[in-house]
Structure formats: structure tokens, C-alpha cells
Design an enzyme around this catalytic site. Sequence first.
Site, PDB file in Angstrom:
ATOM      1  N   CYS A  33       1.989  15.132 -12.192  1.00  0.00           N
ATOM      2  CA  CYS A  33       2.937  14.725 -13.200  1.00  0.00           C
ATOM      3  C   CYS A  33       3.657  13.302 -12.554  1.00  0.00           C
ATOM      4  O   CYS A  33       4.376  12.743 -13.450  1.00  0.00           O
ATOM      5  CB  CYS A  33       4.033  15.805 -13.569  1.00  0.00           C
ATOM      6  SG  CYS A  33       5.193  16.224 -12.498  1.00  0.00           S
ATOM      7  N   HIS A  62       0.878  -1.041  -0.037  1.00  0.00           N
ATOM      8  CA  HIS A  62      -0.291   0.058   0.181  1.00  0.00           C
ATOM      9  C   HIS A  62       0.700   1.196   0.225  1.00  0.00           C
ATOM     10  O   HIS A  62       0.352   2.229   0.395  1.00  0.00           O
ATOM     11  CB  HIS A  62      -0.913   0.026   1.001  1.00  0.00           C
ATOM     12  CG  HIS A  62      -1.897  -1.148   0.946  1.00  0.00           C
ATOM     13  ND1 HIS A  62      -2.689  -1.450   2.034  1.00  0.00           N
ATOM     14  CD2 HIS A  62      -2.622  -1.739   0.122  1.00  0.00           C
ATOM     15  CE1 HIS A  62      -3.548  -2.391   1.745  1.00  0.00           C
ATOM     16  NE2 HIS A  62      -3.378  -2.785   0.479  1.00  0.00           N
TER      17      HIS A  62
END
Length: 263
Positions: free
Chosen positions: A137, A126
Amino acid sequence: MTTPETTADALPEEVVAAVRGARRVLVLSGAGMSAESGVPTFRDAQTGLWEEFDPAQLATAEAWQEDPPFVWGWYAWRMHLVRGVDPNAGHRALAELGRLREVAISTQNVDDLHERAGSDVAAHVHGSLFALRCADCGVPYAQEVDLPSEPQERLTPPECPACGGHVRPGVVWFGEMLPEADVAATESAIDALEPGDVALVVGTSGIVFPAAGYPAMARAEGATVIEINPLETDISDMCHHVVRGTAAEVLPALVAAVRDADR
Ligand code: BJW
């Protein structure tokens, strides 16, 4: 096959013998692993962070898109909290087990407490609180960030120097894909298990997929699956053995028993 209500004080012989006889041990850890370090779990009564905060508001990409300062405030506080705590006796015991057996750790935890205890971690499925990146970006963000000492309901996230977007924590939110490399590392650690090996499932409620499916995959490879958790979970029934105790109680006792038996 499950051994219910086994406590840390009375580690069953079969559990010690299974770990002692294993060539490889796969550790699948969840939030309970770090609870005794002072990191709240997600779903435990009283201590679970999500009792006070709705996870649907905090751990989803939708929440982030809707209100980045709200979500960033929570994560900045958690980063501060994790930086201020230490690995517990359970983390340290697993680091020692890594010196006695071949150990692979796949954790759902976004903290770095296994590493700080001295373990190599094969996978953070996770993600990691501290692997910051631009939400727009994707460029990693390596600069220091201001971390509040108290929970802040709203805090402006840092700005990406490359594109001006908001910087986000490197965790996996509901509905997002898990990091490919971490999934691949977990699956290859599971594939490497053979009959006689062991999977230790420590401190997870077993409700979040795909991680909740890993113990069954380990069992399908022939590994003996041992749950260490003070409470019953969604995966207790599929485990060969259940030790009802906490990570910091059970793991040191288990590793000491293996070390002593090795002598
Ligand atoms: C102790 C202790 C002590 C206490 N010692 N123990 C298949 C079926 C159904 C649903 C799905 C499915 N596949 C995918 C899904 C959807 C979803 C999901 O699983 N939903 C379920 C809720 C049903 N999964 C996903 O979205 C995942 N992505 C995915 O599958 O991508 C593919 C896909 C995309 C789109 C559509 C469909 C598929 C991503 C999951 C990301 C989870 N992210 C979080 C937040 C991370 C960031 C953050 O930290 O904020 O990860 S949620 C949260 O839960 C966190 C944890 O890692 C995770 C698991 O929690 P954990 O570790 O088990 O903690 P708790 O609190 O639940 O339990 C603590 C346990 O410790 C308890 O049992 C205590 O008793 C015990 N304990 N003290 C030992 N001292």
C-alpha cells in the site's frame, strides 16, 4: 582532456583552480564514497557485496516478489552495518566545502553518511535504506525494526500495520522508476551549473543509468567535470580531469587546498 593517473598526493593545479574558481559545485557520489567508512561497494573485486550475492537475486522487484524474506535479510543486515559506521574524511571534507562554496550533492548511495557528516543532500536518486514503506500500500513504516548483526539469508519483513503487507526498504531496484523529487532536484542542480562551475564525480562506476548520465549533462552545461576514483570507470573518458585516489584521501586534500587558496 582527461588527466590520467593523477594521484591524491599530487593534486593538479587545474583541479584546485577549477574548484576554487567555481561558484557552484555539484557532487555526484556513488558507493566508493562510503567505502572507507566500511560500507562495501557493489562491484569492487573482493569487497563488493555482489561477489557473494547475485544482484539479480537481491536488487530487483522480481526477487522481492518471489522471496521477500531472502531480500529483507540482506537489507536488514546492510541497515545494521550502516548504522554502525561513521562518515569518513571525504564526507567531512564535502561538508566543509559546503561552507566554502554553493554545493549540491546528488548521491546514488542509500546510506545517510553525507547527512551525518553535516551536508545537506539534494537528492538520493536510488532512495534510502531507512525510508521503509509497505510494498503493497506504500504507507511509510516508522517503527523500529530488528536488525541482525550478521548477514541472515532469510528474515521475515515487518508487517504493515495499515494493510498487513510486507515492509520493504526505500531503495530503487533495477527496473523501478527513480523518485521524481530526487530526479527533479538533481536536474535542477545540473541546470543551475554555469561555465566555471564544477561537477565532482566521486566513487561511482558509472554503469547504472540514469545516474551515469548526470556527469555528461553537467558537462553539457559548461561545468568542469572531475572524477575522483582509484580506478578507471565507464565515465573517465568524458571527464575533464581524473584524480586517481580515494574519496577519503583526495577530498580532504582538495578542500584544504581550496580553503588555503581562499585565504
Ligand atoms: C572508490 C573507492 C574509494 C571504490 N573512493 N572511489 C540506459 C541504458 C542502459 C540501461 C538502462 C538505461 N536506463 C535504465 C536502464 C536500466 C537500469 C540500468 O542502468 N542498468 C545498467 C546495469 C545497464 N537502470 C534502472 O533500472 C534504473 N531505473 C530506471 O532507469 O527506471 C526507468 C526505467 C524503468 C524500466 C525500464 C527502463 C527504464 C534503476 C537503477 C536502480 C539501481 N539500484 C541499485 C541498488 C539500490 C539498492 C541497494 O543499495 O541495494 O543502486 S544497483 C547499485 O548500483 C546501487 C548503486 O547506487 C548503483 C551504482 O553503483 P555505484 O555507486 O556506481 O557503485 P559500484 O560498486 O558500481 O562502483 C563503486 C566505484 O567506487 C568503483 O568505480 C570503484 O573504483 C570506486 N571506489 N573505493 C573512491 N575509497
